[in-house]
Enzyme design. Structure first.
Site, mmCIF file in Angstrom:
data_model
loop_
_atom_site.group_PDB
_atom_site.id
_atom_site.type_symbol
_atom_site.label_atom_id
_atom_site.label_comp_id
_atom_site.label_asym_id
_atom_site.label_seq_id
_atom_site.Cartn_x
_atom_site.Cartn_y
_atom_site.Cartn_z
ATOM 1 N N THR A 95 -17.267 32.126 -24.825
ATOM 2 C CA THR A 95 -18.925 32.117 -23.837
ATOM 3 C C THR A 95 -19.316 30.523 -23.678
ATOM 4 O O THR A 95 -19.567 30.082 -24.849
ATOM 5 C CB THR A 95 -19.745 33.134 -24.927
ATOM 6 O OG1 THR A 95 -19.779 34.400 -25.105
ATOM 7 C CG2 THR A 95 -20.775 33.557 -24.148
ATOM 8 N N LYS A 170 -20.499 37.838 -18.054
ATOM 9 C CA LYS A 170 -20.367 37.947 -19.783
ATOM 10 C C LYS A 170 -22.115 37.378 -20.542
ATOM 11 O O LYS A 170 -22.949 38.134 -21.089
ATOM 12 C CB LYS A 170 -20.144 36.576 -20.466
ATOM 13 C CG LYS A 170 -20.648 36.449 -21.683
ATOM 14 C CD LYS A 170 -19.740 37.258 -22.879
ATOM 15 C CE LYS A 170 -20.745 36.964 -23.897
ATOM 16 N NZ LYS A 170 -20.405 38.052 -25.551
ATOM 17 N N LYS A 238 -27.133 30.271 -27.955
ATOM 18 C CA LYS A 238 -26.568 29.374 -26.762
ATOM 19 C C LYS A 238 -26.752 30.654 -26.146
ATOM 20 O O LYS A 238 -26.488 29.698 -24.722
ATOM 21 C CB LYS A 238 -25.036 28.602 -27.933
ATOM 22 C CG LYS A 238 -23.693 28.073 -26.161
ATOM 23 C CD LYS A 238 -22.891 29.466 -26.068
ATOM 24 C CE LYS A 238 -22.502 29.796 -27.142
ATOM 25 N NZ LYS A 238 -20.781 30.895 -27.334
HETATM 26 P P1 NAP Z 1 -16.787 30.630 -34.973
HETATM 27 O O1 NAP Z 1 -16.281 32.157 -36.078
HETATM 28 O O2 NAP Z 1 -17.649 29.796 -34.837
HETATM 29 O O3 NAP Z 1 -15.102 30.835 -34.305
HETATM 30 C C1 NAP Z 1 -14.894 29.068 -33.418
HETATM 31 C C2 NAP Z 1 -14.225 28.811 -34.159
HETATM 32 O O4 NAP Z 1 -13.427 27.497 -32.364
HETATM 33 C C3 NAP Z 1 -14.266 27.877 -35.189
HETATM 34 O O5 NAP Z 1 -12.997 28.846 -35.897
HETATM 35 C C4 NAP Z 1 -13.700 26.126 -35.069
HETATM 36 O O6 NAP Z 1 -13.406 25.516 -35.955
HETATM 37 C C5 NAP Z 1 -13.829 26.368 -34.093
HETATM 38 N N1 NAP Z 1 -13.715 25.057 -33.302
HETATM 39 C C6 NAP Z 1 -15.125 24.717 -32.007
HETATM 40 N N2 NAP Z 1 -14.922 23.535 -32.023
HETATM 41 C C7 NAP Z 1 -13.601 23.425 -32.122
HETATM 42 C C8 NAP Z 1 -12.583 22.165 -31.430
HETATM 43 N N3 NAP Z 1 -13.137 21.555 -31.101
HETATM 44 N N4 NAP Z 1 -11.581 22.607 -32.231
HETATM 45 C C9 NAP Z 1 -10.711 23.132 -32.843
HETATM 46 N N5 NAP Z 1 -11.496 24.456 -32.994
HETATM 47 C C10 NAP Z 1 -13.000 24.521 -32.577
HETATM 48 O O7 NAP Z 1 -17.203 31.519 -34.386
HETATM 49 P P2 NAP Z 1 -16.410 32.863 -32.997
HETATM 50 O O8 NAP Z 1 -17.539 34.457 -33.392
HETATM 51 O O9 NAP Z 1 -15.698 33.216 -33.362
HETATM 52 O O10 NAP Z 1 -17.573 32.804 -31.527
HETATM 53 C C11 NAP Z 1 -16.236 32.062 -31.000
HETATM 54 C C12 NAP Z 1 -17.047 31.861 -29.210
HETATM 55 O O11 NAP Z 1 -16.419 33.505 -29.325
HETATM 56 C C13 NAP Z 1 -18.166 32.119 -28.957
HETATM 57 O O12 NAP Z 1 -18.388 30.934 -27.811
HETATM 58 C C14 NAP Z 1 -19.130 33.443 -29.519
HETATM 59 O O13 NAP Z 1 -20.507 32.636 -28.681
HETATM 60 C C15 NAP Z 1 -18.506 33.836 -28.476
HETATM 61 N N6 NAP Z 1 -18.290 35.813 -29.071
HETATM 62 C C16 NAP Z 1 -18.492 35.404 -30.284
HETATM 63 C C17 NAP Z 1 -18.703 36.736 -30.710
HETATM 64 C C18 NAP Z 1 -19.329 38.002 -31.776
HETATM 65 O O14 NAP Z 1 -19.553 38.632 -32.008
HETATM 66 N N7 NAP Z 1 -18.522 36.971 -32.749
HETATM 67 C C19 NAP Z 1 -18.898 38.275 -29.854
HETATM 68 C C20 NAP Z 1 -18.139 38.041 -28.070
HETATM 69 C C21 NAP Z 1 -18.198 36.304 -27.817
HETATM 70 P P3 NAP Z 1 -14.392 25.176 -37.500
HETATM 71 O O15 NAP Z 1 -13.451 26.394 -38.779
HETATM 72 O O16 NAP Z 1 -13.681 24.400 -37.467
HETATM 73 O O17 NAP Z 1 -15.779 25.374 -36.909
#
Ligand code: NAP
Length: 293
Positions: A95, A170, A238
């Site tokens: 997102t 979104k 965010k």
């Molecule tokens: P998350 O668990 O923090 O997953 C993000 C992953 O991306 C982490 O494993 C992180 O690595 C990795 N990452 C971040 N920056 C990076 C980089 N520069 N290079 C390589 N890897 C990188 O978050 P999430 O819940 O999966 O959400 C991911 C995205 O989807 C966000 O934008 C969120 O707003 C969106 N989203 C989430 C949900 C939900 O319910 N969770 C629903 C819809 C949308 P590290 O492990 O090192 O931090």
């Protein structure tokens, strides 16, 4: 198909697993390598940089945290563009900002690389059960080529228009969630103050006009004192900031969403609860209440 996946966190790991189980060849990268272990054990190959992932892949998905992470994985020296060939398709599911989606698409177009923005809704549960809603922006021709992949991870996929349109859809979704999360929080506080059984209230409300996804999925977690992140509150903040920036740019005033943003700012910036799930908003209210006593 040869698929790459960058960002195997809460959402990415579950989505990538479905793509692997559908019989695709999967190459993965995540900043913290250990978060790719389960996928590698299930048959995926680890690559040391986004560039290497792109070199191995016909389609590359990214699902990282913040817009600055998206910038880094696409445009960094070892980023996706550094390894992509003509004809590769890149899909960002993070997102993120509509303007960044447009920038990536334009950069791709100049290199004959297809680009889609495809953020999702449906939470950690939707990712695990392959029941996400996918909101896509980009060229229809590119979209048609990868539509079968979206179908493996979702129950509803919609192409909304050119690059950035998925991110705008979104944001519309997050404006709604701002209302359901603040509504859920205040419903439970009111229920407690009135001496009602919160479990009974949630059950009853789930069957009536107040029914919504936040209530069904996060209500029970709050009752169990489970604040683990299905969806990190720092990510939701965010999103609210992006939505309000976009609204402002369009000359639109959204006071209820602005209020939700202020509440999440208190949670994340004042109480440092950004690693809790969005349901942890209720802890901000109880913290404020304690301080006022
Ligand atoms: P998350 O668990 O923090 O997953 C993000 C992953 O991306 C982490 O494993 C992180 O690595 C990795 N990452 C971040 N920056 C990076 C980089 N520069 N290079 C390589 N890897 C990188 O978050 P999430 O819940 O999966 O959400 C991911 C995205 O989807 C966000 O934008 C969120 O707003 C969106 N989203 C989430 C949900 C939900 O319910 N969770 C629903 C819809 C949308 P590290 O492990 O090192 O931090």
């Amino acid at each position: 198909m040869k698929i790459g996946f960058i960002g195997t966190g809460v959402m990415g790991a579950a989505i990538a697993k479905h793509l692997l189980q559908a019989g695709n060849e999967l190459t993965v990268f995540n900043r913290t390598k250990s978060k790719t272990d389960e996928l590698v054990a299930a048959g995926a190959t680890w690559a040391p940089t986004p560039k290497k992932v792109a070199e191995q892949s016909e389609v590359v998905f990214s699902m990282v945290g913040f817009p600055q992470d998206v910038e880094e994985v696409y445009f960094g020296a070892y980023g996706i563009f550094a390894g992509s060939q003509k004809g590769t398709i890149l899909i960002d599911m993070t997102t993120s900002k509509p303007a960044l989606a447009q920038k990536i698409a334009e950069y791709g177009q100049q290199r004959e690389i297809g680009v889609l923005d495809a953020p999702v809704s449906g939470g950690d549960v939707g990712a695990k059960n392959a029941t996400l809603t996918v909101m896509v922006g980009g060229q229809e021709e590119t979209y048609r080529q990868v539509e079968p992949l979206f179908e493996k991870i979702s129950k509803k996929v919609t192409l909304f228009g050119p690059a950035g349109a998925g991110q705008h859809a979104k944001m519309a979704n997050q404006i709604m969630i701002a209302g359901t999360m603040t509504g859920l929080t205040e419903t439970l506080l009111y229920t407690k103050a009135a001496g009602l059984d919160p479990k009974k209230v949630l059950e009853a409300l789930s069957a009536g006009g107040a029914q919504n996804w936040s209530l069904s999925n996060y209500g029970p977690r709050i009752l169990d004192d489970d604040y683990a992140p299905g969806f990190f509150s720092r990510h939701f903040l965010k999103d609210l900031r992006i939505a309000l920036e976009e609204a402002d740019r369009m000359g639109l005033d959204l006071p209820a969403t602005a209020n939700a943003k202020r509440l999440y700012e208190v949670m994340v910036d004042v109480y440092d609860l950004g690693d809790q799930g969005t349901q942890g908003l209720i802890n901000t209210y109880t913290q404020v209440e304690k301080e006022q006593k």
